[in-house]
Design an enzyme around this catalytic site. Structure first.
Site, short mmCIF file in Angstrom:
data_model
loop_
_atom_site.label_atom_id
_atom_site.label_comp_id
_atom_site.label_asym_id
_atom_site.label_seq_id
_atom_site.Cartn_x
_atom_site.Cartn_y
_atom_site.Cartn_z
N HIS A 102 -22.83 -14.13 -2.05
CA HIS A 102 -22.82 -15.01 -2.57
C HIS A 102 -24.57 -15.50 -2.97
O HIS A 102 -24.52 -15.69 -4.37
CB HIS A 102 -22.26 -16.94 -2.78
CG HIS A 102 -22.23 -17.95 -3.10
ND1 HIS A 102 -23.91 -18.69 -3.80
CD2 HIS A 102 -22.14 -18.05 -4.20
CE1 HIS A 102 -23.49 -19.54 -4.68
NE2 HIS A 102 -22.80 -19.33 -5.21
N ASN A 128 -5.19 1.01 -10.99
CA ASN A 128 -4.80 2.29 -9.57
C ASN A 128 -3.75 3.13 -9.83
O ASN A 128 -3.89 4.87 -10.52
CB ASN A 128 -4.78 2.69 -8.40
CG ASN A 128 -6.05 1.32 -7.76
OD1 ASN A 128 -7.12 1.65 -8.30
ND2 ASN A 128 -5.77 1.05 -6.78
N ALA A 129 -2.46 2.95 -10.61
CA ALA A 129 -1.60 3.65 -11.28
C ALA A 129 -1.87 4.46 -12.05
O ALA A 129 -1.17 5.50 -12.83
CB ALA A 129 0.21 3.03 -10.95
N TYR A 131 -4.27 7.38 -11.77
CA TYR A 131 -4.34 8.74 -11.20
C TYR A 131 -2.89 8.65 -12.21
O TYR A 131 -3.08 9.90 -11.95
CB TYR A 131 -3.99 8.10 -10.32
CG TYR A 131 -5.25 7.97 -8.98
CD1 TYR A 131 -6.23 8.72 -8.60
CD2 TYR A 131 -5.69 6.10 -8.88
CE1 TYR A 131 -7.83 9.04 -8.59
CE2 TYR A 131 -6.44 6.24 -8.57
CZ TYR A 131 -8.23 7.78 -8.17
OH TYR A 131 -8.54 7.17 -7.53
N ASP A 159 4.19 6.03 -9.91
CA ASP A 159 3.09 6.86 -11.27
C ASP A 159 3.94 8.12 -10.93
O ASP A 159 4.20 8.35 -9.44
CB ASP A 159 1.67 6.49 -10.97
CG ASP A 159 0.84 6.73 -9.52
OD1 ASP A 159 0.94 8.82 -9.22
OD2 ASP A 159 0.27 5.83 -8.97
N GLY A 211 -13.66 0.64 -3.02
CA GLY A 211 -12.09 0.85 -1.84
C GLY A 211 -12.19 -0.28 -1.70
O GLY A 211 -11.61 -1.30 -0.66
N LEU A 212 -12.05 -1.89 -2.08
CA LEU A 212 -11.65 -2.87 -2.64
C LEU A 212 -10.60 -3.18 -2.57
O LEU A 212 -10.24 -4.57 -3.00
CB LEU A 212 -12.97 -3.98 -2.55
CG LEU A 212 -14.48 -3.71 -1.97
CD1 LEU A 212 -15.35 -4.83 -2.18
CD2 LEU A 212 -13.94 -4.23 -0.33
#
Length: 467
Positions: free
Chosen positions: A257, A368-369, A372, A394, A426-427
């Site tokens: 913040h 993500n699916a 990729y 996927d 990577g979060l």
């Protein structure tokens, strides 16, 4: 605080428990013969003594009965006027012995009678003894012509015995039942001692899965032995871990913040410079990195909010309704990339949830699916027992099996997604796991394997409780 009493120690509880258990079994088995002996053997009742006395008086009045040819007359002879004894179950049989204990009136002598002679000699008084199928009593001593004689009586009688004497006559069965009873008592003792260990194990597993509020139950904590001390130590450790993690997550949120203030100033300065006509590759690069930094800070704030949202109340909503906007956006994105998204979520599925948090978790998985996948993405949901199972699949390259568990860690990117353009920071999956943990659920990733053993996609299974 626990009382400093050495007998509260687990060592003494184990010692006393198993010692008392084995002692109880040994005592029960050992007492059976003594109980049976005290039940079967008793002083000679007056009614049976009177029977022997009448026969002895008859012999004294008629000494010729002691002659060999007259001894047989002593066998089933019984005074018809004598009242029938309650122990009698058949004809009376008499045994006449001399001073040396030799039976004079028969050569058919049972083993039970020989045992009874020894018992009577040890008792040093007239007795009666109930064998399995005969009652023998005596002796009644008398003299004829200066010679000592003893008279014994026998009734063929199957006298009822208490039920527990059955075990005394069946040694193998008694040993088996004693072993079974010992196992039962030891099992109860083991259950009593292992119950706090089960509570500790459940709390430790819940803590390991991310449930920082898990604690050992009060009953275990209040025990006065080492189990209670261990439970107190575990709860103290869990409190410290929860405080440390919450402080860390709060710190991450506070830092994220605070970073927004200088970032906003930087973006404002860039906007003013461009407005004045200042344009260069360096300024463009600074602008791009500022946008990336803003997105990163936004992700960090989201992860912090999700991790600290456990105090909020859940809402009972239909899964399809709360995910409707996310699914519509995912369909549009897949269509733009020339890929097919198949959705199979029944409208009747309902569960308690944090709608925004759960939607963000599913959105991360679908993005993500879609990114990729080669051409096909599937999301489905079904009720399995007391859980709703959500599956996202996927047909992409999958992930190295060694990295399947690590992909949910913050700032972790698989080898196939090292560049920021494709892999982000990577979060996304870390936020997804935090959201699933917030719902007391679990998420597991696994590769889809073709018949030839090659990876042909990734499958993520989410399990959420319905109550």
């Amino acid at each position: 605080m626990l009382k400093n009493n050495p007998f509260n120690r687990l060592f003494f509880k184990l010692l006393l428990g198993f010692w008392l258990c084995s002692s109880l079994i040994i005592a029960l088995v050992s007492l059976l013969p003594l109980l049976q002996q005290s039940h079967d053997r008793s002083p000679l009742p007056p009614s049976l003594e009177r029977i022997l006395k009448n026969v002895a008086e008859q012999i004294q009045e008629e000494p010729q009965l002691l002659e060999n040819r007259n001894l047989q007359r002593l066998f089933p002879r019984r005074n018809q006027d004598e009242p029938r004894n309650k122990h009698e179950g058949g004809p009376l049989r008499l045994y006449l012995t001399d001073a040396e204990g030799q039976v004079l009136n028969t050569k058919r002598i049972s083993r039970g009678f020989r045992r009874f002679q020894l018992m009577a000699e040890e008792a040093e008084q007239p007795i009666s003894h109930q064998f399995r199928d005969e009652l023998i009593f005596g002796p009644y001593s008398f003299e004829v012509n200066g010679k000592a004689y003893q008279l014994f009586g026998r009734f063929p009688d199957n006298h009822p015995q208490p039920w527990f004497f059955f075990f005394s006559d069946n040694k193998l069965l008694t040993a088996a039942l004693a072993t079974l009873l010992s196992g039962l008592l030891c099992g109860l003792l083991a259950w009593y001692l292992s119950k706090p260990l089960r509570s500790l194990r459940q709390s430790a597993n819940a803590l390991a899965k991310g449930d920082l509020s898990s604690r050992v139950d009060v009953a275990t904590v209040n025990r006065g032995d080492e189990m209670g001390q261990l439970a107190q130590a575990f709860n103290g450790m869990a409190d410290a871990v929860q405080t440390m993690i919450n402080n860390q997550q709060r710190l991450m949120g506070d830092i994220s913040h605070e970073l927004r203030t200088p970032l906003t100033r930087l973006q404002l300065a860039l906007a003013l410079g461009r407005k004045k006509g200042q344009q260069s590759k360096e300024l463009d690069r600074i602008g791009y990195e500022a946008l990336q930094l803003e997105a990163l800070i936004s992700e960090l704030l989201t992860l912090s909010r999700v991790s600290l949202a456990s105090h909020e109340n859940k809402l009972m909503l239909e899964l399809a309704e709360s995910l409707s906007q996310v699914l519509d956006d995912a369909e549009f994105e897949a269509e733009q990339q020339g890929k097919n998204l198949q959705i199979d979520i029944p409208e009747a599925l309902k569960l308690p949830q944090h709608p925004k948090t759960l939607s963000r978790a599913i959105e991360n998985l679908l993005r993500n699916a879609i990114y990729y996948a080669n051409s096909q993405i599937t999301i489905s949901a079904a009720l399995v027992g007391k859980y709703i199972l959500i599956t996202v699949k996927d047909d992409g390259p999958g992930i190295d099996p060694k990295e399947l568990e690590a992909i949910f860690k913050p700032f972790y990117r698989p080898d196939t997604a090292r560049d920021r353009q494709s892999g982000g920071w990577g979060l996304g999956l870390a936020i997804t796991q935090a959201a699933i943990t917030l719902h007391q659920g679990s998420i597991v990733a696994e590769n889809l394997i073709s018949p030839t053993g090659q990876r042909q996609g990734l499958k993520l299974n989410i399990s959420l409780p319905v109550s």
